[in-house]
Design an enzyme around this catalytic site. Sequence first.
Site, PDB file in Angstrom:
ATOM      1  N   ASP A  58      55.173  31.386  43.132  1.00 25.50           N
ATOM      2  CA  ASP A  58      53.812  30.980  42.357  1.00 25.50           C
ATOM      3  C   ASP A  58      53.955  31.618  40.955  1.00 25.50           C
ATOM      4  O   ASP A  58      55.129  31.790  40.376  1.00 25.50           O
ATOM      5  CB  ASP A  58      52.762  31.803  43.085  1.00 25.50           C
ATOM      6  CG  ASP A  58      51.398  31.393  42.824  1.00 25.50           C
ATOM      7  OD1 ASP A  58      51.264  30.589  41.839  1.00 25.50           O
ATOM      8  OD2 ASP A  58      50.280  31.710  43.660  1.00 25.50           O
ATOM      9  N   GLU A 109      41.227  31.927  41.672  1.00 28.31           N
ATOM     10  CA  GLU A 109      41.595  33.261  41.819  1.00 28.31           C
ATOM     11  C   GLU A 109      41.369  34.539  40.960  1.00 28.31           C
ATOM     12  O   GLU A 109      41.171  34.285  39.901  1.00 28.31           O
ATOM     13  CB  GLU A 109      43.098  32.751  42.283  1.00 28.31           C
ATOM     14  CG  GLU A 109      43.710  32.001  41.025  1.00 28.31           C
ATOM     15  CD  GLU A 109      45.018  31.654  40.941  1.00 28.31           C
ATOM     16  OE1 GLU A 109      45.717  32.634  41.481  1.00 28.31           O
ATOM     17  OE2 GLU A 109      45.529  30.672  40.336  1.00 28.31           O
TER      18      GLU A 109
HETATM   19  C1  BGC Z   1      47.928  29.820  42.147  1.00 28.00           C
HETATM   20  C2  BGC Z   1      48.480  28.637  42.986  1.00 28.00           C
HETATM   21  C3  BGC Z   1      48.555  27.424  42.136  1.00 28.00           C
HETATM   22  C4  BGC Z   1      49.516  27.866  40.736  1.00 28.00           C
HETATM   23  C5  BGC Z   1      49.786  27.071  40.023  1.00 28.00           C
HETATM   24  C6  BGC Z   1      48.621  30.229  40.880  1.00 28.00           C
HETATM   25  O1  BGC Z   1      48.075  31.112  40.033  1.00 28.00           O
HETATM   26  O2  BGC Z   1      48.255  30.815  42.981  1.00 28.00           O
HETATM   27  O3  BGC Z   1      47.759  28.410  44.153  1.00 28.00           O
HETATM   28  O4  BGC Z   1      49.063  26.297  42.745  1.00 28.00           O
HETATM   29  O5  BGC Z   1      48.859  28.893  40.245  1.00 28.00           O
HETATM   30  O6  BGC Z   1      48.797  26.398  39.014  1.00 28.00           O
END
Ligand code: BGC
Length: 606
Positions: free
Chosen positions: A296, A481
């Site tokens: 990630d 998130e």
């Molecule tokens: C997230 C992922 C995402 C990635 C790329 C991360 O912060 O946890 O789910 O795919 O960013 O944007």
Amino acid sequence: MTKVHLTILAFGILLIGACRNAKSTISLIQNADIEVQVETLLAKMTLEEKIGQMSQVRHFWDIESGDVTKKHIGSIIHTEGPLPGQDAAEWQARFRVLQEEALATRLGIPLLLGVDAVHGQNTYNGATIFPHNIGMGATRNPKLVQEASRITAIETQACGFNWVFAPCVAIPYNEKWGRFYEAYSEDKNITSALAKASIIGLQGDLTSNKTVMATAKHYIGDGNTDFGIEGGETTLSPEHISSQLLMPYKTAVQEGVGAIMASFNSIDHISMHAHKAWITDTLKGALGFDGMVISDWKGYSKFGGIDIINAGIDMVMAVDGDLDYFQNDLKRAVESGNVSMERINDAVRRILRQKYRLGLFENPFPKTELSTNIGIKQHRDVARQAVRESLVLLKNEKSILPLNKNAKIILVGEHANNTGLQSGGWTMHWQGTDTSYKGGTTILEGIRKLSNGEVIYDSIGNQKSDADVAIIVVGETPYAEFFGDIGRDNNPHLLTLTQKHQNYISNYTKQGIKVVVILISGRPLVVTPQLNQADAFVAAWLPGSEGQGIAEVLFGDYNFTGKLPHSWPKAVADFNGIYGPNYWNSSITPLFSLGYGLTYKTTNNE
Ligand code: BGC
């Protein structure tokens, strides 16, 4: 090694893979061929080229012109940040330049171009936006999820990509988690069935210009951290994780998913990125995953540098300034023997295998004419069906619903007329948007289209009215998130409705007007008092671009079919502490159980 040796080796690998990976979309012969090609190419690569293949960067911010060649880049990501162009044709053109650069390098290895298309191609203004996964979980309809994913793949290719970071197959245990809505359900069987449908829809036969590589994420325990904190510790036993959380990954592997993304959380206080037992031994070993494990965001600098490579991460999101550090550090580690060449070869083999499986060597560019397919009526019709099927009717006293089409209606609240607010995070922007975007239909527009009576709009919930019914649309503002975790410092999100939204409802119930509440939220909220006040109550989750789907069910053109994908909490106090091993531990009784959902006895179409 000669070509014959390579073929034997390939068949050996293949047989192991074929036994474990029975349903892969690739035939035995094709796979054997691919293994030969992978080994042939791998044998020609320098260490720098191998590390380059393991590098994923942001198209604008991490590289300058010429870096794809100089730094041997293997993959590009687009997510929050400057847009690649004004329209899809320009996006494609921009990525075409990068792809052409990669193809012109010494070995001509094409790029994987990835994007966070998690509910439609949600980074593109004008795309069809489907309900977030929590709503798809309420539909319990794998065929629909497959169709939505097929459309997402088309609209994603139309923007120039060949890879999406979806589906999220988390099985969340705590509503405080800000990514609750990215998951289908608390139930592992529902999650696995819909994950399967999504992977089939996205990947199709893999090599077509209308499909993309899928990513099951985030491996593992992302939705099960103590207190629902993104990236926290997941305090669950290995037995619990294996029996309750692993199932969708097994399914994903069986369906031939191309990539699996490691999670931000830790288990046993070891970051999942560096958790060799779960990544190498379980996922690649026991489950037989032969695709690539992607880190990630900034996984290398965040979670222990070479430890993550040694644990089994194959490609690194070396973004936001991580690229040079990652490439130099890993090179030094290989030269000093701290990372084995065998590990590097394993990683690159997995990446090349997916590039061959996707047919990128022969077919590296999307079809330009696909750009006219973005947001077309046929796609929106499917999204509207998904909205209808995602709605869960929690209360319908005295059968106030379905509404009479001649009724005088007052529609209340800012969420009623704003496609941004009705879509949640990962919509146009990482954390979502509070303004409408191109091409969608708000709930108000949908009601106005279907109603034969007067429809008044009260955006701030304070009017005096003589309407027959008030439809009050309340809920959460968009988040994604980290920012969506309830309980983080300065986080405005609540497990209840805001006072302002509670007032909207009281204002109308006090006037004696019949009240239908539509809840727009990425998680079940504690709404027990409002459920008591309202005559009817609908959980609409985060429906996306097609607000008219809500109107079609409220007016009874279609029945409610959605069932709760999660148990529904009764009181805020239920959230204190760590959640029990099976989500609702024996001391907590939900207000509504998993699977709850009322229906009409008849509809206008029966
Ligand atoms: C997230 C992922 C995402 C990635 C790329 C991360 O912060 O946890 O789910 O795919 O960013 O944007």
